[in-house]
Design an enzyme around this catalytic site. Structure first.
Site, PDB file in Angstrom:
ATOM      1  N   ASP A  31       0.832  -1.201   0.000  1.00 49.13           N
ATOM      2  CA  ASP A  31       0.000   0.000   0.000  1.00 49.13           C
ATOM      3  C   ASP A  31       0.870   1.255   0.000  1.00 49.13           C
ATOM      4  OD1 ASP A  31      -2.038  -1.730   0.100  1.00 49.13           O
ATOM      5  OD2 ASP A  31      -2.826  -1.106   2.067  1.00 49.13           O
ATOM      6  N   ASP A  32       1.976   1.212   0.739  1.00 50.57           N
ATOM      7  CA  ASP A  32       2.867   2.370   0.810  1.00 50.57           C
ATOM      8  C   ASP A  32       3.446   2.723  -0.549  1.00 50.57           C
ATOM      9  OD1 ASP A  32       2.460   2.794   3.387  1.00 50.57           O
ATOM     10  OD2 ASP A  32       4.357   1.930   4.123  1.00 50.57           O
ATOM     11  N   GLU A  33       3.914   1.680  -1.225  1.00 46.17           N
ATOM     12  CA  GLU A  33       4.494   1.917  -2.550  1.00 46.17           C
ATOM     13  C   GLU A  33       3.448   2.502  -3.491  1.00 46.17           C
ATOM     14  OE1 GLU A  33       7.610  -1.395  -3.761  1.00 46.17           O
ATOM     15  OE2 GLU A  33       6.066  -2.177  -2.421  1.00 46.17           O
ATOM     16  N   TYR A  34       2.249   1.948  -3.409  1.00 47.71           N
ATOM     17  CA  TYR A  34       1.159   2.438  -4.256  1.00 47.71           C
ATOM     18  C   TYR A  34       0.889   3.914  -3.949  1.00 47.71           C
ATOM     19  CZ  TYR A  34      -3.461   2.885  -6.394  1.00 47.71           C
ATOM     20  OH  TYR A  34      -4.523   3.302  -7.145  1.00 47.71           O
ATOM     21  N   ASP A  35       0.783   4.216  -2.656  1.00 46.17           N
ATOM     22  CA  ASP A  35       0.517   5.604  -2.255  1.00 46.17           C
ATOM     23  C   ASP A  35       1.576   6.564  -2.783  1.00 46.17           C
ATOM     24  OD1 ASP A  35      -1.768   4.954  -1.008  1.00 46.17           O
ATOM     25  OD2 ASP A  35      -0.948   4.971   1.038  1.00 46.17           O
ATOM     26  N   ILE A  81     -34.796  -8.274 -18.179  1.00 45.53           N
ATOM     27  CA  ILE A  81     -34.862  -9.698 -18.528  1.00 45.53           C
ATOM     28  C   ILE A  81     -36.160 -10.278 -18.005  1.00 45.53           C
ATOM     29  CG2 ILE A  81     -33.591 -11.857 -18.554  1.00 45.53           C
ATOM     30  CD1 ILE A  81     -31.236 -10.547 -17.414  1.00 45.53           C
ATOM     31  N   GLU A 117     -24.917 -17.427 -16.837  1.00 47.25           N
ATOM     32  CA  GLU A 117     -24.145 -16.599 -15.900  1.00 47.25           C
ATOM     33  C   GLU A 117     -24.986 -16.284 -14.668  1.00 47.25           C
ATOM     34  OE1 GLU A 117     -24.493 -12.423 -18.369  1.00 47.25           O
ATOM     35  OE2 GLU A 117     -23.354 -14.080 -19.217  1.00 47.25           O
ATOM     36  N   LYS A 119     -27.060 -13.849 -11.933  1.00 46.52           N
ATOM     37  CA  LYS A 119     -27.839 -12.597 -11.932  1.00 46.52           C
ATOM     38  C   LYS A 119     -27.416 -11.796 -10.702  1.00 46.52           C
ATOM     39  CE  LYS A 119     -32.251 -10.546 -12.873  1.00 46.52           C
ATOM     40  NZ  LYS A 119     -32.432  -9.613 -11.778  1.00 46.52           N
ATOM     41  N   ASP A 121     -27.092  -8.761  -8.056  1.00 45.72           N
ATOM     42  CA  ASP A 121     -28.148  -7.997  -7.410  1.00 45.72           C
ATOM     43  C   ASP A 121     -27.609  -6.624  -7.018  1.00 45.72           C
ATOM     44  OD1 ASP A 121     -30.635  -7.602  -6.499  1.00 45.72           O
ATOM     45  OD2 ASP A 121     -30.418  -8.759  -4.656  1.00 45.72           O
ATOM     46  N   ARG A 140     -29.750   2.863 -15.672  1.00 41.69           N
ATOM     47  CA  ARG A 140     -30.675   2.357 -16.665  1.00 41.69           C
ATOM     48  C   ARG A 140     -31.885   3.283 -16.810  1.00 41.69           C
ATOM     49  NH1 ARG A 140     -34.459  -2.109 -15.594  1.00 41.69           N
ATOM     50  NH2 ARG A 140     -35.511  -2.467 -17.549  1.00 41.69           N
ATOM     51  N   TYR A 227     -19.393  -5.973 -12.353  1.00 44.35           N
ATOM     52  CA  TYR A 227     -19.227  -7.049 -13.325  1.00 44.35           C
ATOM     53  C   TYR A 227     -19.871  -6.638 -14.632  1.00 44.35           C
ATOM     54  CZ  TYR A 227     -17.488 -10.803 -10.325  1.00 44.35           C
ATOM     55  OH  TYR A 227     -16.720 -11.592  -9.523  1.00 44.35           O
ATOM     56  N   LYS A 294     -28.568 -16.949 -21.670  1.00 47.44           N
ATOM     57  CA  LYS A 294     -28.671 -16.131 -22.885  1.00 47.44           C
ATOM     58  C   LYS A 294     -28.333 -17.016 -24.082  1.00 47.44           C
ATOM     59  CE  LYS A 294     -27.143 -12.080 -20.331  1.00 47.44           C
ATOM     60  NZ  LYS A 294     -26.057 -11.153 -20.014  1.00 47.44           N
ATOM     61  N   LYS A 318     -34.921 -17.819 -11.389  1.00 48.21           N
ATOM     62  CA  LYS A 318     -34.840 -17.450  -9.970  1.00 48.21           C
ATOM     63  C   LYS A 318     -34.528 -18.626  -9.040  1.00 48.21           C
ATOM     64  CE  LYS A 318     -36.683 -13.165  -9.620  1.00 48.21           C
ATOM     65  NZ  LYS A 318     -36.352 -12.104  -8.710  1.00 48.21           N
ATOM     66  N   CYS A 412     -53.265  -7.222  28.941  1.00 48.17           N
ATOM     67  CA  CYS A 412     -52.399  -6.462  28.035  1.00 48.17           C
ATOM     68  C   CYS A 412     -51.060  -6.177  28.723  1.00 48.17           C
ATOM     69  CB  CYS A 412     -53.073  -5.154  27.642  1.00 48.17           C
ATOM     70  SG  CYS A 412     -51.986  -4.037  26.734  1.00 48.17           S
ATOM     71  N   CYS A 415     -50.965  -2.111  29.317  1.00 49.94           N
ATOM     72  CA  CYS A 415     -51.843  -1.345  30.213  1.00 49.94           C
ATOM     73  C   CYS A 415     -52.579  -2.232  31.212  1.00 49.94           C
ATOM     74  CB  CYS A 415     -52.845  -0.525  29.406  1.00 49.94           C
ATOM     75  SG  CYS A 415     -54.116  -1.518  28.620  1.00 49.94           S
ATOM     76  N   CYS A 430     -56.346  -6.096  23.094  1.00 48.53           N
ATOM     77  CA  CYS A 430     -56.396  -5.423  24.379  1.00 48.53           C
ATOM     78  C   CYS A 430     -57.691  -4.617  24.397  1.00 48.53           C
ATOM     79  CB  CYS A 430     -55.188  -4.499  24.501  1.00 48.53           C
ATOM     80  SG  CYS A 430     -55.425  -3.160  25.665  1.00 48.53           S
ATOM     81  N   CYS A 436     -55.102   2.554  26.672  1.00 53.61           N
ATOM     82  CA  CYS A 436     -53.840   1.808  26.573  1.00 53.61           C
ATOM     83  C   CYS A 436     -52.806   2.677  25.857  1.00 53.61           C
ATOM     84  CB  CYS A 436     -54.063   0.519  25.789  1.00 53.61           C
ATOM     85  SG  CYS A 436     -52.547  -0.399  25.477  1.00 53.61           S
TER      86      CYS A 436
HETATM   87  S1  IVH Z   1     -28.405  -8.866 -19.221  1.00 52.78           S
HETATM   88  C1  IVH Z   1     -30.793  -8.512 -22.150  1.00 52.78           C
HETATM   89  N1  IVH Z   1     -27.094 -10.210 -17.402  1.00 52.78           N
HETATM   90  O1  IVH Z   1     -30.975  -7.716 -14.200  1.00 52.78           O
HETATM   91  C2  IVH Z   1     -30.990  -8.051 -20.856  1.00 52.78           C
HETATM   92  N2  IVH Z   1     -28.591  -8.533 -16.663  1.00 52.78           N
HETATM   93  O2  IVH Z   1     -33.974  -7.190 -15.508  1.00 52.78           O
HETATM   94  C3  IVH Z   1     -29.957  -7.113 -20.408  1.00 52.78           C
HETATM   95  N3  IVH Z   1     -28.688  -8.264 -14.228  1.00 52.78           N
HETATM   96  O3  IVH Z   1     -31.369  -4.433 -14.918  1.00 52.78           O
HETATM   97  C4  IVH Z   1     -29.419  -7.452 -19.104  1.00 52.78           C
HETATM   98  N4  IVH Z   1     -27.202  -9.800 -13.754  1.00 52.78           N
HETATM   99  O4  IVH Z   1     -29.113  -4.992 -14.073  1.00 52.78           O
HETATM  100  C5  IVH Z   1     -27.996  -9.244 -17.628  1.00 52.78           C
HETATM  101  N5  IVH Z   1     -25.848 -11.456 -15.915  1.00 52.78           N
HETATM  102  C6  IVH Z   1     -26.741 -10.497 -16.140  1.00 52.78           C
HETATM  103  C7  IVH Z   1     -27.338  -9.770 -15.094  1.00 52.78           C
HETATM  104  C8  IVH Z   1     -28.274  -8.792 -15.394  1.00 52.78           C
HETATM  105  C9  IVH Z   1     -28.020  -8.882 -13.255  1.00 52.78           C
HETATM  106  C10 IVH Z   1     -29.711  -7.214 -13.982  1.00 52.78           C
HETATM  107  C11 IVH Z   1     -29.587  -6.025 -14.865  1.00 52.78           C
HETATM  108  C12 IVH Z   1     -30.966  -5.692 -15.323  1.00 52.78           C
HETATM  109  C13 IVH Z   1     -31.806  -6.720 -14.687  1.00 52.78           C
HETATM  110  C14 IVH Z   1     -32.679  -7.336 -15.749  1.00 52.78           C
END
Ligand code: IVH
Length: 681
Positions: A31-35, A81, A117, A119, A121, A140, A227, A294, A318, A412, A415, A430, A436
């Site tokens: 970290d020091d070197e980076y700083d 999606i 992949e 999803k 959050d 978005r 990501y 996809k 889901k 109660c 009260c 009650c 109360c």
């Molecule tokens: S693709 C074609 N890939 O989920 C659709 N979305 O309702 C474009 N999200 O608002 C999105 N992980 O923020 C895609 N691996 C993933 C995702 C992802 C999370 C979110 C994205 C979007 C919502 C879709």
């Protein structure tokens, strides 16, 4: 070496170490070197401002505070999606079947290739790189237009300010998710708590909230991650032919791409991916609420296209709500506004579904009996999204020997009044009424709430103090309070006291509907209050109405009518109403006839709406007011009687129910069209 060359060298060096540290989690220097490198660059740029560039790592630390966010139009709309809520393997099979049908594939055709992949959050973000330099970042928004949040996004260490390539695309928009890792979230909150600062509710709000701050120092102070998962506009770049190859290319540009992904063929491998990730979900470093499939070939994606903002080539599959085990430390009784006694389980703190849960409502005595929940039990707790935590079941094998069955107290706890439970009710109450203190407090909190009399600043804590201190007994007492009584309260400054008095004064101007709702009559919610106000036009007419007259009102059945009559039969209630009027609480009597008449035969007249999700340019309250003004009704729940569901982003169970019942679903644009028609008529 001149200053310009040294600056370039330092930037390249720092960029490399940022990537090593933030993305690869493998720092090469201390970290020091980076700083030292960082400070040298800062000093150089300060001495020679002409050397400063937008992609300099020194620009990550946060800058000036904005007045508001500019809007950005997405050249390529940001889609959402489709969600597959069938959390079993058949969710994957249903998606594959749809894709094959759309592509007109027969059984003899080979399996479709998919990219699977996670999803994430967090918050969707569009990063725009021109000639390899990050020039803008936007949320978005409604998919067409988002907010420009570049200053905040620049502070995210994982996001390269410059793409790692000799030949950058002329334009490339990278789409992905800003999120917060669980560890980072917990660490941040531990520090915030120790410092007495505001804590984050959950990792998702932590991420989304940070990016929507006008002061970029705030985002800079929060541990955010990113990501990439897709593309927006692209110019001057040969786009690979598959989605998975696009992600590989982005990864080569030094953008973070999640390694938990796979290229799979046909539905069974998708279902296996879903199950495998599901098994490891709790131990992933961040929250996910599903996986995404996809269609991998971009040409096929184009062929499939999309319906109403959702591509046919992608689906989010889901998971069931997250569950964890914890111990019941005690069962407390809460007394509500109407005297209902609600048993609440006090739980050993547990992190589930993105938040720390410390208690869960057990609803009522029957529910506890049915699940046989006892103090000392180990229970399964579930929490999904924004839903309140729930005790799913007891693990009987872990029950301590002496655990006693739960019994509802006969008096109660607040009260001491008798607790009564009528035969056909599950709720024990009650019988103390406004004697109360618990009921009195709740009644006052309800009275002052935003959708009732809207007294800003009169929160739970203050009500508690006012009632405990004997300053206020009934809502009418609020209007009799003076500055002296207030400043004598603990922790009440002169300024807040006078602000509160001003807010109380302001609340005197109200509407009949709000006033009725504020009275807190059992079973009279906002919609019923509005219907009553509209039907009768004056408070005296409502108070004088008998049950038959009351039942003429939409949605008022025998139960509501009886509650209204009971309220009026209690002299104390009428007294409070009179005192409130005497104190100067006023509303326009009979305001509805003026507005309902001309719109009587408009498109919206008599139509029942339900609202859900976030609308792009208005709040739900605003939409409700427009529906009201146009002679329609806004109800809280979807039923067969609903004419339209007005749905915005992140619509959930209401949307599902509407689709199931065949209720028409409209978006804000369609709604505005209808309103326009209503106004023309
Ligand atoms: S693709 C074609 N890939 O989920 C659709 N979305 O309702 C474009 N999200 O608002 C999105 N992980 O923020 C895609 N691996 C993933 C995702 C992802 C999370 C979110 C994205 C979007 C919502 C879709």
């Amino acid at each position: 070496m001149n200053g310009r060359e040294r600056a370039l060298e330092l930037r390249a060096e720092i960029e490399k170490h940022d990537h090593q540290y933030y993305v690869l989690d493998a720092p090469l220097i201390s970290d020091d070197e980076y700083d030292r490198l960082f400070r040298e660059l800062q000093a150089l740029e300060q001495a020679h401002p002409e050397l400063l560039t937008a992609d300099s790592p020194t620009q990550r630390v946060g800058g000036k505070v904005l007045d508001g966010f500019a809007s950005v139009r997405h050249v390529v709309p940001m889609l959402s999606i489709r969600t597959e809520t069938d959390t079993t393997a058949s969710g994957a099979f249903a998606f594959d079947a749809r894709v094959r049908r759309e592509l007109k594939l027969s059984e003899d055709d080979p399996p479709v290739e998919y990219a699977a992949e996670l999803k994430f959050d967090g918050l969707a973000i569009n990063l725009r790189y021109e000639d390899g330099v990050l020039v803008s970042a936007a949320t978005r928004g409604d998919g067409e237009t988002g907010e420009e949040v570049t200053a905040n996004v620049r502070t995210v260490g994982q996001i390269p300010l410059r793409l790692r390539t000799e030949e950058p695309p002329v334009v490339i928009e990278v789409r992905g998710e800003i999120y917060m890792k669980r560890d980072d979230f917990l660490r941040f909150n531990a520090r915030a708590e120790a410092a007495g600062k505001k804590m984050l509710v959950n990792p998702r709000n932590g991420a989304a909230g940070s990016i929507r701050q006008l002061d970029s120092h705030i985002a800079a102070s929060r541990p955010l991650s990113f990501y990439a998962y897709g593309l927006g506009e692209v110019k001057g770049w040969k786009v690979p032919v598959t989605h998975s190859a696009v992600l590989d290319a982005l990864s080569n540009f030094a953008l973070p791409v999640c390694a938990e992904r796979a290229v799979l063929h046909g539905p069974q491998p998708l279902a296996d991916f879903h199950r495998r990730i599901g098994e490891r979900r709790a131990s992933l470093p961040f929250d996910i609420d599903g996986v995404v499939y996809k269609v991998n070939a971009l040409a096929l994606q184009t062929q499939l296209g999309f319906v109403s903002r959702e591509p046919r080539w992608a689906v989010a599959h889901k998971y069931p709500a997250e569950e964890t085990n914890t111990e019941v430390l005690g069962i407390d009784i809460q007394v509500g506004r109407t005297g209902a006694l609600t048993p609440v389980a006090r739980l050993a703190p547990i992190f589930v579904g993105g938040v720390t849960v410390t208690n869960a409502t057990l609803h009522n005595e029957d529910e506890i009996r049915r699940k046989d929940i006892r103090v000392g039990d180990t229970v399964v707790v579930r929490r999904a999204g924004d839903v309140i935590p729930e005790v799913v079941r007891v693990l009987p094998e872990k029950r301590p020997i002496m655990a006693a069955e739960f019994v509802m107290p006969g008096f109660c706890p607040i009260c001491g009044s008798h607790v009564v439970r009528s035969e056909n009710e599950t709720v024990a109450r009650c019988s103390g009424g406004l004697f109360c203190p618990a009921q009195r407090k709740q009644a006052l909190i309800h009275f002052a709430s935003r959708r009732a009399m809207d007294i800003e600043g009169l929160g739970d804590k203050l009500v508690e103090q006012l009632v405990d201190g004997g300053v206020v007994r009934t809502p009418a007492d609020l209007y009799k309070m003076g500055l002296l009584a207030l400043v004598s309260l603990e922790r009440m400054a002169d300024k807040s006291a006078s602000n509160l008095l001003a807010a109380i004064e302001k609340s005197k101007q109200t509407t009949l509907a709000r006033f009725i709702y504020a009275l807190g009559i059992r079973n009279v919610g906002e919609t019923t209050a509005r219907d009553l106000a509209r039907h009768f036009g004056s408070l005296d007419r409502i108070l004088a109405a008998d049950e038959d007259a009351l039942m003429q009102v939409d949605d008022v059945g025998p139960v509501v009518a009886q509650c209204l009559r009971e309220f009026c039969a209690e002299p104390h209630n009428l007294e409070v109403v009179e005192q409130l009027r005497a104190a100067g609480v006023v509303w326009a009597e009979n305001p509805v006839e003026k507005t309902t008449q001309p719109v009587e035969d408009s498109v919206l007249a008599g139509k029942v709406f339900v609202l859900t999700g976030t609308l792009p340019s208005m709040t739900r309250d605003e939409a409700r007011a427009m529906i009201d003004a146009a002679g329609g009704r806004a109800n809280a729940t979807v039923s067969k009687k609903t004419d339209y569901l007005l749905a915005g982003a992140e619509a959930g169970s209401k949307l599902e129910k509407a689709l199931k019942l065949g209720v028409a679903v409209i978006d804000e644009a369609q709604f505005r069209l209808m309103l326009g028609q209503a106004q023309e008529e």
